[in-house]
Design an enzyme around this catalytic site. Structure first.
Site, PDB file in Angstrom:
ATOM      1  N   HIS A  22      50.270  28.492 -57.921  1.00 44.21           N
ATOM      2  CA  HIS A  22      49.955  29.858 -57.512  1.00 44.21           C
ATOM      3  C   HIS A  22      48.459  30.081 -57.712  1.00 44.21           C
ATOM      4  O   HIS A  22      47.807  29.361 -58.485  1.00 44.21           O
ATOM      5  CB  HIS A  22      50.763  30.864 -58.321  1.00 44.21           C
ATOM      6  CG  HIS A  22      52.197  30.941 -57.909  1.00 44.21           C
ATOM      7  ND1 HIS A  22      53.211  31.249 -58.775  1.00 44.21           N
ATOM      8  CD2 HIS A  22      52.796  30.744 -56.704  1.00 44.21           C
ATOM      9  CE1 HIS A  22      54.363  31.247 -58.133  1.00 44.21           C
ATOM     10  NE2 HIS A  22      54.139  30.937 -56.872  1.00 44.21           N
ATOM     11  N   GLY A  69      51.598  27.909 -49.264  1.00 46.02           N
ATOM     12  CA  GLY A  69      52.946  28.348 -49.631  1.00 46.02           C
ATOM     13  C   GLY A  69      53.460  29.521 -48.825  1.00 46.02           C
ATOM     14  O   GLY A  69      54.541  29.447 -48.228  1.00 46.02           O
ATOM     15  N   ASP A  74      55.855  25.691 -49.011  1.00 45.87           N
ATOM     16  CA  ASP A  74      56.955  25.434 -49.943  1.00 45.87           C
ATOM     17  C   ASP A  74      58.166  24.893 -49.187  1.00 45.87           C
ATOM     18  O   ASP A  74      58.857  23.990 -49.662  1.00 45.87           O
ATOM     19  CB  ASP A  74      57.358  26.723 -50.679  1.00 45.87           C
ATOM     20  CG  ASP A  74      56.235  27.288 -51.527  1.00 45.87           C
ATOM     21  OD1 ASP A  74      55.487  26.501 -52.129  1.00 45.87           O
ATOM     22  OD2 ASP A  74      56.102  28.526 -51.576  1.00 45.87           O
ATOM     23  N   ASP A  94      53.002  31.213 -61.665  1.00 41.75           N
ATOM     24  CA  ASP A  94      52.565  32.333 -62.490  1.00 41.75           C
ATOM     25  C   ASP A  94      53.756  33.249 -62.718  1.00 41.75           C
ATOM     26  O   ASP A  94      54.156  33.985 -61.812  1.00 41.75           O
ATOM     27  CB  ASP A  94      51.429  33.090 -61.790  1.00 41.75           C
ATOM     28  CG  ASP A  94      50.876  34.210 -62.642  1.00 41.75           C
ATOM     29  OD1 ASP A  94      51.499  34.550 -63.673  1.00 41.75           O
ATOM     30  OD2 ASP A  94      49.817  34.747 -62.282  1.00 41.75           O
ATOM     31  N   HIS A 101      55.948  35.418 -51.408  1.00 43.32           N
ATOM     32  CA  HIS A 101      56.851  34.413 -50.840  1.00 43.32           C
ATOM     33  C   HIS A 101      57.839  33.904 -51.888  1.00 43.32           C
ATOM     34  O   HIS A 101      58.274  32.763 -51.839  1.00 43.32           O
ATOM     35  CB  HIS A 101      56.038  33.276 -50.220  1.00 43.32           C
ATOM     36  CG  HIS A 101      55.206  32.517 -51.204  1.00 43.32           C
ATOM     37  ND1 HIS A 101      54.151  33.069 -51.875  1.00 43.32           N
ATOM     38  CD2 HIS A 101      55.290  31.240 -51.633  1.00 43.32           C
ATOM     39  CE1 HIS A 101      53.625  32.165 -52.686  1.00 43.32           C
ATOM     40  NE2 HIS A 101      54.301  31.049 -52.552  1.00 43.32           N
ATOM     41  N   ASP A 104      60.836  31.817 -50.900  1.00 47.05           N
ATOM     42  CA  ASP A 104      60.511  30.422 -50.562  1.00 47.05           C
ATOM     43  C   ASP A 104      60.399  29.576 -51.820  1.00 47.05           C
ATOM     44  O   ASP A 104      60.847  28.426 -51.858  1.00 47.05           O
ATOM     45  CB  ASP A 104      59.194  30.348 -49.782  1.00 47.05           C
ATOM     46  CG  ASP A 104      59.245  31.112 -48.476  1.00 47.05           C
ATOM     47  OD1 ASP A 104      60.336  31.219 -47.902  1.00 47.05           O
ATOM     48  OD2 ASP A 104      58.188  31.588 -48.038  1.00 47.05           O
ATOM     49  N   ARG A 110      65.470  25.480 -55.978  1.00 45.86           N
ATOM     50  CA  ARG A 110      66.884  25.190 -55.792  1.00 45.86           C
ATOM     51  C   ARG A 110      67.100  23.820 -55.156  1.00 45.86           C
ATOM     52  O   ARG A 110      67.928  23.035 -55.604  1.00 45.86           O
ATOM     53  CB  ARG A 110      67.531  26.276 -54.919  1.00 45.86           C
ATOM     54  CG  ARG A 110      69.011  26.091 -54.716  1.00 45.86           C
ATOM     55  CD  ARG A 110      69.543  27.146 -53.734  1.00 45.86           C
ATOM     56  NE  ARG A 110      70.733  26.683 -53.079  1.00 45.86           N
ATOM     57  CZ  ARG A 110      70.804  25.714 -52.171  1.00 45.86           C
ATOM     58  NH1 ARG A 110      69.731  25.077 -51.787  1.00 45.86           N
ATOM     59  NH2 ARG A 110      71.949  25.367 -51.641  1.00 45.86           N
TER      60      ARG A 110
END
Length: 157
Positions: A22, A69, A74, A94, A101, A104, A110
């Site tokens: 980030h 991202g 991502d 962060d 996002h 995402d 996941r």
């Protein structure tokens, strides 16, 4: 036809590592990459947009860049995990700042879990991973046999 609940996957000795950070963590990522340059230069590196560019420019490490991202980077990293092209994710996130996002990011985390891919969300975890003996050798792990899972689900619907 599909007997096993899981299948063995092997992460090669030379890892495909995704670097993501980030905005507020990009300088921390660069510093971490500089400190671990000797380890990282033995592997293939990729990353999301600005992070990839900044790490490459400031460390001299070759880093293949994907989109930023928020612009789908991502998701691109996640797709590479599904294709078996990424073995490890270093993602300095962060936790104190809202991210536009965030869905995402959650999808990426996941999919890394689904495919049993090591993922470091902070510097300490990244340090533990890159100094592990597994960084220098092949690593075989079990993941869900997705074809069997899909066939089983199709049979029950």
């Amino acid at each position: 036809m599909f007997e096993n609940e899981s299948i063995s996957m092997t992460i090669d000795r030379q890892k495909n590592i995704a670097l993501i950070a980030h905005d507020s963590k990009k300088h921390e990522m660069i510093d971490w990459c500089k400190k671990n340059k000797e380890i990282l230069e033995r592997h293939f590196l990729c990353g999301t947009g600005t992070t990839a560019r900044m790490v490459a420019e400031q460390t001299g490490l070759p880093v293949r860049g994907y989109n930023s991202g928020p612009l789908g980077g991502d998701q691109q990293i996640g797709a590479r995990i599904v294709d078996g092209k990424i073995d490890l994710v270093i993602f300095f996130s962060d936790p104190l700042a809202a991210q536009p996002h965030d869905p995402d990011v959650k999808a990426l985390l996941r999919i890394a879990q689904v495919y049993d891919i090591p993922i470091a969300n902070n510097r300490a975890t990244a340090d533990f991973i890159v100094t592990s003996s597994f960084m220098n050798e092949e690593y075989t792990h079990e993941i869900i046999n997705f074809r069997k899972n899909i066939a089983d689900r199709a049979n029950t619907l």
